[in-house]
Design an enzyme around this catalytic site. Sequence first.
Site, mmCIF file in Angstrom:
data_model
loop_
_atom_site.group_PDB
_atom_site.id
_atom_site.type_symbol
_atom_site.label_atom_id
_atom_site.label_comp_id
_atom_site.label_asym_id
_atom_site.label_seq_id
_atom_site.Cartn_x
_atom_site.Cartn_y
_atom_site.Cartn_z
ATOM 1 N N CYS A 1 39.124 45.260 40.501
ATOM 2 C CA CYS A 1 38.686 44.715 39.218
ATOM 3 C C CYS A 1 38.840 43.191 39.220
ATOM 4 O O CYS A 1 38.123 42.492 39.917
ATOM 5 C CB CYS A 1 39.422 45.396 38.066
ATOM 6 N N HIS B 1 38.957 50.981 38.976
ATOM 7 C CA HIS B 1 40.415 51.046 39.133
ATOM 8 C C HIS B 1 40.827 52.324 39.874
ATOM 9 O O HIS B 1 41.228 53.305 39.237
ATOM 10 C CB HIS B 1 41.090 51.030 37.760
ATOM 11 N N GLU C 1 43.512 52.757 41.378
ATOM 12 C CA GLU C 1 44.977 52.879 41.287
ATOM 13 C C GLU C 1 45.449 53.476 39.977
ATOM 14 O O GLU C 1 46.641 53.772 39.814
ATOM 15 C CB GLU C 1 45.616 51.492 41.461
#
Length: 236
Positions: free
Chosen positions: A97, A175, A177
């Site tokens: 990002c 994202h 993660e």
Amino acid sequence: MRALALMHDHATEPGLIGERLQERGYDLTSVTVVPAERHHSPDVSFTFPAPDDWDLIVSLGAPWSVYDETAVGSWIGGELALLRKAHHLGVPVLGICFGAQALATALGGSVGPAPHPEIGWTRVDSDDPSLIPDGPWFQWHYDRCVPPPGAVEVARNEVCAQAFLAGRSLGVQFHPEITTTVVHRYLDLGGREQCVRHGLDPEDLLARSRAMETPARDNATQLTDAFLDRVANTSV
């Protein structure tokens, strides 16, 4: 093998990517650029570690824009220099990002406002699903990047480039993660108001994130492994 995670704010963390790196044998160190007490005044001073001290760098997301000098003016130059030097040294970078936008900027690309924000779980069109699965991936961004010269765009949607390769580095707009815990933090830090402003139900977003926990972990594992084995070309 040593991995550095750049946490730009206190709410974001390496999450699923960090867990997989540790499972692959990496010694993961995280540093926070903007402490919690400066979240609403993020123009802080920060000295970034030298890139040649690390075997891998992960640059995470942030609620600010790379080009917003009132927010990141005092430290973004240091991060761009770090990412640029890492690239020239051949130290692999995974930009996520904001981190992908910083990577693109550091290598000669650009960042600007997206035609509309992306918030929530979305699918992407991937040229290489074994590297970038189609998703769904979690997104929360208002900007988009133009990949740097020589980079290869490997995933996209109607809003922007969603993933690009540059040497041994990978930038992704989404994202991989993300965890439900972090989604909750985003909502508590003004995200609920942002969702409502854009016609989204924040509780639906949180429920969807809980329901996506298993596929999100599977996708993050696949992306991390493919990044390490095929892009970074490094293993422990």
